[in-house]
Design a protein around this motif. Structure first.
Motif, mmCIF file in Angstrom:
data_model
loop_
_atom_site.group_PDB
_atom_site.id
_atom_site.type_symbol
_atom_site.label_atom_id
_atom_site.label_comp_id
_atom_site.label_asym_id
_atom_site.label_seq_id
_atom_site.Cartn_x
_atom_site.Cartn_y
_atom_site.Cartn_z
ATOM 1 N N ALA A 106 33.682 40.271 27.379
ATOM 2 C CA ALA A 106 33.421 41.175 26.444
ATOM 3 C C ALA A 106 32.622 40.446 25.368
ATOM 4 C CB ALA A 106 34.672 41.602 25.696
ATOM 5 N N HIS A 107 33.033 39.074 24.797
ATOM 6 C CA HIS A 107 32.036 38.546 23.935
ATOM 7 C C HIS A 107 30.676 38.330 24.533
ATOM 8 C CE1 HIS A 107 34.768 37.360 20.676
ATOM 9 N NE2 HIS A 107 35.910 37.060 21.383
ATOM 10 N N THR A 108 30.636 38.180 25.849
ATOM 11 C CA THR A 108 29.253 37.839 26.339
ATOM 12 C C THR A 108 28.543 38.957 26.447
ATOM 13 O OG1 THR A 108 30.294 36.139 27.724
ATOM 14 C CG2 THR A 108 27.983 36.877 28.394
ATOM 15 N N PHE A 109 29.111 40.203 26.759
ATOM 16 C CA PHE A 109 28.095 41.391 26.751
ATOM 17 C C PHE A 109 28.384 42.400 25.761
ATOM 18 C CE2 PHE A 109 29.013 39.771 31.174
ATOM 19 C CZ PHE A 109 27.752 39.425 31.537
ATOM 20 N N ARG A 130 43.059 41.612 25.460
ATOM 21 C CA ARG A 130 42.331 40.654 24.656
ATOM 22 C C ARG A 130 40.787 41.196 24.516
ATOM 23 N NH1 ARG A 130 44.495 34.687 25.766
ATOM 24 N NH2 ARG A 130 42.465 34.287 24.740
ATOM 25 N N ALA A 131 40.147 41.634 25.806
ATOM 26 C CA ALA A 131 39.038 42.254 25.792
ATOM 27 C C ALA A 131 38.732 43.338 24.908
ATOM 28 C CB ALA A 131 38.812 42.834 27.397
ATOM 29 N N VAL A 132 39.628 44.061 24.688
ATOM 30 C CA VAL A 132 39.479 45.222 23.683
ATOM 31 C C VAL A 132 39.502 44.806 22.225
ATOM 32 C CG1 VAL A 132 40.809 47.188 22.448
ATOM 33 C CG2 VAL A 132 40.679 47.072 24.958
ATOM 34 N N GLN A 133 40.201 43.693 21.864
ATOM 35 C CA GLN A 133 40.110 42.928 20.444
ATOM 36 C C GLN A 133 38.665 42.270 20.327
ATOM 37 O OE1 GLN A 133 43.533 40.485 21.404
ATOM 38 N NE2 GLN A 133 44.927 41.629 19.764
ATOM 39 N N ALA A 134 38.072 41.771 21.299
ATOM 40 C CA ALA A 134 36.629 41.298 21.272
ATOM 41 C C ALA A 134 35.954 42.110 21.324
ATOM 42 C CB ALA A 134 36.539 40.211 22.732
ATOM 43 N N ALA A 135 35.895 43.362 21.920
ATOM 44 C CA ALA A 135 35.035 44.318 21.923
ATOM 45 C C ALA A 135 35.021 45.056 20.586
ATOM 46 C CB ALA A 135 35.110 45.459 22.766
ATOM 47 N N GLU A 137 35.825 43.495 17.703
ATOM 48 C CA GLU A 137 35.128 42.390 16.802
ATOM 49 C C GLU A 137 33.742 42.646 16.938
ATOM 50 O OE1 GLU A 137 36.604 38.749 18.021
ATOM 51 O OE2 GLU A 137 38.726 39.174 17.452
ATOM 52 N N LEU A 138 33.196 42.895 18.010
ATOM 53 C CA LEU A 138 31.717 43.005 18.029
ATOM 54 C C LEU A 138 31.154 44.290 17.871
ATOM 55 C CD1 LEU A 138 31.428 40.918 21.197
ATOM 56 C CD2 LEU A 138 30.510 40.286 19.294
ATOM 57 N N GLY A 139 31.989 45.294 17.295
ATOM 58 C CA GLY A 139 31.313 46.635 16.726
ATOM 59 C C GLY A 139 31.247 47.526 17.938
ATOM 60 N N ALA A 140 31.709 47.300 19.360
ATOM 61 C CA ALA A 140 31.730 48.413 20.251
ATOM 62 C C ALA A 140 32.818 49.439 20.200
ATOM 63 C CB ALA A 140 31.892 47.462 21.587
ATOM 64 N N SER A 141 32.673 50.527 20.635
ATOM 65 C CA SER A 141 33.802 51.296 20.703
ATOM 66 C C SER A 141 34.820 51.001 21.928
ATOM 67 C CB SER A 141 33.258 53.058 20.882
ATOM 68 O OG SER A 141 32.279 53.321 20.166
ATOM 69 N N THR A 142 35.766 51.360 21.876
ATOM 70 C CA THR A 142 36.996 50.996 22.594
ATOM 71 C C THR A 142 37.668 52.296 23.169
ATOM 72 O OG1 THR A 142 38.394 50.258 20.957
ATOM 73 C CG2 THR A 142 37.020 48.471 22.383
ATOM 74 N N ILE A 143 37.999 52.258 24.455
ATOM 75 C CA ILE A 143 38.609 53.526 24.969
ATOM 76 C C ILE A 143 39.837 52.695 25.981
ATOM 77 C CG2 ILE A 143 38.769 55.239 26.650
ATOM 78 C CD1 ILE A 143 35.865 55.681 25.984
ATOM 79 N N ALA A 144 41.057 53.266 25.748
ATOM 80 C CA ALA A 144 42.223 52.655 26.544
ATOM 81 C C ALA A 144 42.528 53.953 27.380
ATOM 82 C CB ALA A 144 43.136 52.134 25.643
ATOM 83 N N LEU A 145 43.022 53.697 28.612
ATOM 84 C CA LEU A 145 43.543 54.791 29.404
ATOM 85 C C LEU A 145 44.729 54.021 29.973
ATOM 86 C CD1 LEU A 145 40.568 55.711 29.517
ATOM 87 C CD2 LEU A 145 41.345 56.528 31.823
ATOM 88 N N THR A 146 45.860 54.534 29.340
ATOM 89 C CA THR A 146 47.358 53.792 29.370
ATOM 90 C C THR A 146 48.269 54.866 30.121
ATOM 91 O OG1 THR A 146 48.094 54.464 27.404
ATOM 92 C CG2 THR A 146 46.909 52.632 27.539
ATOM 93 N N GLY A 147 49.521 54.260 30.067
ATOM 94 C CA GLY A 147 50.546 55.602 30.271
ATOM 95 C C GLY A 147 51.538 55.683 29.199
#
Length: 189
Positions: A106-109, A130-135, A137-147
């Protein structure tokens, strides 16, 4: 119960979870918001990234390969990539740890205008969180598919789509249906 009764019961259980989400306005509203987020990412030339573990990794790969190739219609490819390259996973995990392997990618891309789709049936997979947290921080939108409950991802992701089940297999069955719904909607325009 007979084998036939067992099969019928399992199929009905799966169908009941899908029927529940189909009639849940909160679920369908969140799914609509997710589709709009992905559409905005595509429109601005961003990239859709995805990650998950086990069966959720397969869902992440399925989403990105259908975006890059096609789902049902001929169209230009959509910029998408999963964080599941075997070389990267094993290199980073061996040299550092497995909990930060998606975070590193996530930090790389990830950049502003991109979206990370995170699959986790519990919502608590440390490497996915941790990937969602990193994304974020970088200003990307984040989507979680969970239970059900959403786990830690519920309060981290821009959008969290919670499947109302605790059974991993039922959650994953809805996740792949959601992937197909999103693909169909994205290809319609």
């Amino acid at each position: 119960m007979t084998m036939k009764q067992d099969i019928t019961a399992l199929l009905q259980e799966s169908a009941q979870v899908k029927a529940a989400v189909a009639t849940d306005p909160e679920f369908t509203n969140t799914l609509s918001a997710i589709e709009q987020t992905l559409r905005a990412t595509i429109a601005c030339g961003g990239t859709i990234y995805a990650c998950g573990n086990g069966g959720s990794a397969c869902d992440a790969m399925h989403l990105t390969e259908e975006l890059v190739a096609r789902f049902k219609r001929e169209r230009p490819g959509i910029r998408a990539m999963h964080f599941l390259d075997a070389g990267t996973l094993t290199c980073w995990s061996n040299d550092y740890d497995f909990q930060s392997v998606f975070e590193r990618q996530a930090h790389t891309f990830c950049r502003k205008g991109d979206t990370l789709v995170a699959f986790s049936t519990s919502g608590n997979s440390k490497n996915v969180v941790r990937a969602v947290q990193a994304a974020n921080e970088l200003g990307a939108s984040t989507i979680a598919l969970t239970g059900i409950g959403g786990g830690a991802l519920k309060n981290l992701a821009t959008h969290c789509l919670e499947v109302p089940s605790k059974a991993t297999e039922r959650i994953q069955e809805v996740h792949i249906t959601v992937v197909h719904v999103l693909l169909e909607l994205l290809e319609c325009s």
